[in-house]
Design a protein around this motif. Structure first.
Motif, PDB file in Angstrom:
ATOM      1  N   LEU A 181      50.963  38.671  40.181  1.00  0.00           N
ATOM      2  CA  LEU A 181      50.805  40.092  39.886  1.00  0.00           C
ATOM      3  C   LEU A 181      50.165  40.873  41.025  1.00  0.00           C
ATOM      4  O   LEU A 181      49.986  42.090  40.911  1.00  0.00           O
ATOM      5  CB  LEU A 181      49.958  40.285  38.623  1.00  0.00           C
ATOM      6  N   ARG A 182      49.823  40.218  42.114  1.00  0.00           N
ATOM      7  CA  ARG A 182      49.131  40.917  43.209  1.00  0.00           C
ATOM      8  C   ARG A 182      49.865  42.154  43.707  1.00  0.00           C
ATOM      9  O   ARG A 182      49.221  43.149  44.074  1.00  0.00           O
ATOM     10  CB  ARG A 182      48.857  39.952  44.363  1.00  0.00           C
ATOM     11  N   PRO A 183      51.213  42.169  43.765  1.00  0.00           N
ATOM     12  CA  PRO A 183      51.884  43.397  44.215  1.00  0.00           C
ATOM     13  C   PRO A 183      51.575  44.617  43.347  1.00  0.00           C
ATOM     14  O   PRO A 183      51.747  45.755  43.786  1.00  0.00           O
ATOM     15  CB  PRO A 183      53.375  43.031  44.137  1.00  0.00           C
ATOM     16  N   PHE A 184      51.108  44.392  42.104  1.00  0.00           N
ATOM     17  CA  PHE A 184      50.819  45.510  41.203  1.00  0.00           C
ATOM     18  C   PHE A 184      49.334  45.846  41.151  1.00  0.00           C
ATOM     19  O   PHE A 184      48.943  46.790  40.463  1.00  0.00           O
ATOM     20  CB  PHE A 184      51.316  45.182  39.791  1.00  0.00           C
ATOM     21  N   LEU A 202      42.760  36.765  39.849  1.00  0.00           N
ATOM     22  CA  LEU A 202      43.168  37.902  40.669  1.00  0.00           C
ATOM     23  C   LEU A 202      42.036  38.390  41.568  1.00  0.00           C
ATOM     24  O   LEU A 202      42.275  38.911  42.657  1.00  0.00           O
ATOM     25  CB  LEU A 202      43.655  39.045  39.788  1.00  0.00           C
ATOM     26  N   CYS A 203      40.792  38.224  41.101  1.00  0.00           N
ATOM     27  CA  CYS A 203      39.629  38.662  41.883  1.00  0.00           C
ATOM     28  C   CYS A 203      38.992  37.511  42.663  1.00  0.00           C
ATOM     29  O   CYS A 203      37.983  37.716  43.347  1.00  0.00           O
ATOM     30  CB  CYS A 203      38.590  39.297  40.968  1.00  0.00           C
ATOM     31  N   GLN A 204      39.542  36.299  42.514  1.00  0.00           N
ATOM     32  CA  GLN A 204      39.044  35.102  43.206  1.00  0.00           C
ATOM     33  C   GLN A 204      37.576  34.840  42.891  1.00  0.00           C
ATOM     34  O   GLN A 204      36.765  34.566  43.772  1.00  0.00           O
ATOM     35  CB  GLN A 204      39.270  35.233  44.719  1.00  0.00           C
ATOM     36  N   THR A 205      37.250  34.952  41.604  1.00  0.00           N
ATOM     37  CA  THR A 205      35.896  34.674  41.145  1.00  0.00           C
ATOM     38  C   THR A 205      35.961  34.356  39.653  1.00  0.00           C
ATOM     39  O   THR A 205      37.044  34.156  39.106  1.00  0.00           O
ATOM     40  CB  THR A 205      34.966  35.878  41.409  1.00  0.00           C
ATOM     41  N   THR A 206      34.832  34.296  38.987  1.00  0.00           N
ATOM     42  CA  THR A 206      34.801  34.121  37.534  1.00  0.00           C
ATOM     43  C   THR A 206      33.948  35.229  36.926  1.00  0.00           C
ATOM     44  O   THR A 206      33.067  35.788  37.588  1.00  0.00           O
ATOM     45  CB  THR A 206      34.212  32.750  37.139  1.00  0.00           C
ATOM     46  N   GLY A 221      41.452  48.185  43.209  1.00  0.00           N
ATOM     47  CA  GLY A 221      42.571  49.094  43.372  1.00  0.00           C
ATOM     48  C   GLY A 221      43.479  49.262  42.178  1.00  0.00           C
ATOM     49  O   GLY A 221      44.423  50.065  42.222  1.00  0.00           O
ATOM     50  N   ALA A 222      43.257  48.515  41.088  1.00  0.00           N
ATOM     51  CA  ALA A 222      44.126  48.623  39.919  1.00  0.00           C
ATOM     52  C   ALA A 222      44.016  50.009  39.292  1.00  0.00           C
ATOM     53  O   ALA A 222      42.914  50.538  39.133  1.00  0.00           O
ATOM     54  CB  ALA A 222      43.767  47.557  38.893  1.00  0.00           C
TER      55      ALA A 222
END
Length: 297
Positions: A181-184, A202-206, A221-222
């Motif tokens: 989903l990164r392109p969105f 998606l944020c590379q964390t928890t 940026g979402a």
């Protein structure tokens, strides 16, 4: 397509083979239960739920010309789906999904969506240069996407002028496909529907809770996001800030398709003009009813 209740559902439409047991299960468990086969896939689940909420779903997917495919198309039509724009392949089999659920939730699942992936942009022809839209005349309605599409196909949708005016609602299908989903993530017309684990990927964390996860995604940026966390509080976030809601407590009898029901209910609520808090609460209630086995609206 100009009706405010129309929604194009793009992604996996397949046979769901689900084994359910009332017992708590672990690796290697062998218990009595029930096995069902029903039309499924993320796009199909969203479409079925959207239809229950009064919307008119149009399916865009790949279904084989095999016997299973013919049966699946007939089942979709019987459920009120528009299948006029489904890509029917002569050489690709109809996809399938298999899951095992116990009293303690989803134990394991395998999604065989290889035919959908192999079909590629053939499934998008009605929107890229066809009866529903094109680069010169882009589609302007609601589109629900699922992460069973390939990364390449999702990138096409995210950048193509044919989708530039659409209201895009995007779900990853599973945590293993969340990064597709990164392109969105920075798309100005996309709304992401993810669970807490998928938000972390998606944020590379928890994250410890949905509100922090939703705020972090907006910070990356979402445009708009919804983050769910099972029976705990969910959050919706965008430029107007973060709001939260808590689902009703229910006895869980099934889990496969709950997120898709939530997403469809949220889209339907907004289509009817519901505000942010009302739409979130209606979606949480619908998902709770679904997992309890009650499909009443």
């Amino acid at each position: 397509m100009s009706d405010t209740k129309d929604i194009v559902c793009i992604g996996s439409v397949l046979w769901d083979v689900i084994g359910r047991s009332a017992s708590v299960m672990r690796q290697g468990s062998d218990v009595p239960g029930r096995i069902t086969r029903l039309p499924g896939g993320v796009a199909m689940n969203i479409a079925m739920a959207a239809a229950r909420f009064g919307m008119s779903p149009v399916l865009m997917t790949a279904i084989g010309q095999d016997a299973e495919g013919a049966e699946l198309v007939a089942a979709c039509q019987g459920l009120g789906m528009n299948v006029d724009h489904v890509y029917r392949s002569d050489d690709l089999p109809t996809d399938r999904y298999m899951a095992v659920e116990g009293a303690n939730g989803l134990i394991a699942a395998i999604a065989d969506a290889h035919s959908l992936e192999a079909a590629g942009d053939k499934i998008l022809r009605p929107l890229l240069n066809g009866p529903l839209g094109s680069g010169e005349s882009p589609f302007r309605g609601r589109i629900a996407l699922d992460g069973n599409l390939t990364r390449q196909l999702l990138e096409i949708i995210a950048t193509s002028a044919a989708f530039g005016m659409a209201d895009l609602r995007v779900a990853p299908a599973s945590p293993g496909k969340a990064e597709r989903l990164r392109p969105f993530l920075t798309h100005s017309r996309a709304m992401l529907y993810v669970n807490l684990e998928e938000a972390g990927l998606l944020c590379q964390t928890t994250f410890d809770d949905a509100a922090r996860a939703a705020a972090a995604l907006v910070g990356r940026g979402a445009a708009r996001v919804v983050v769910t966390d099972g029976g705990r509080s969910a959050a919706e976030a965008g430029a107007a800030g973060v709001i939260t809601g808590t689902p009703p407590e229910v006895l869980v009898t099934r889990v496969t398709g709950a997120g898709d029901t939530f997403m469809a209910a949220h889209i339907a609520a907004e289509a009817e003009g519901a505000g942010r808090e009302e739409a979130l609460n209606r979606a949480l209630t619908a998902a709770a009813r679904y997992v309890s086995g009650d499909n009443a609206l």
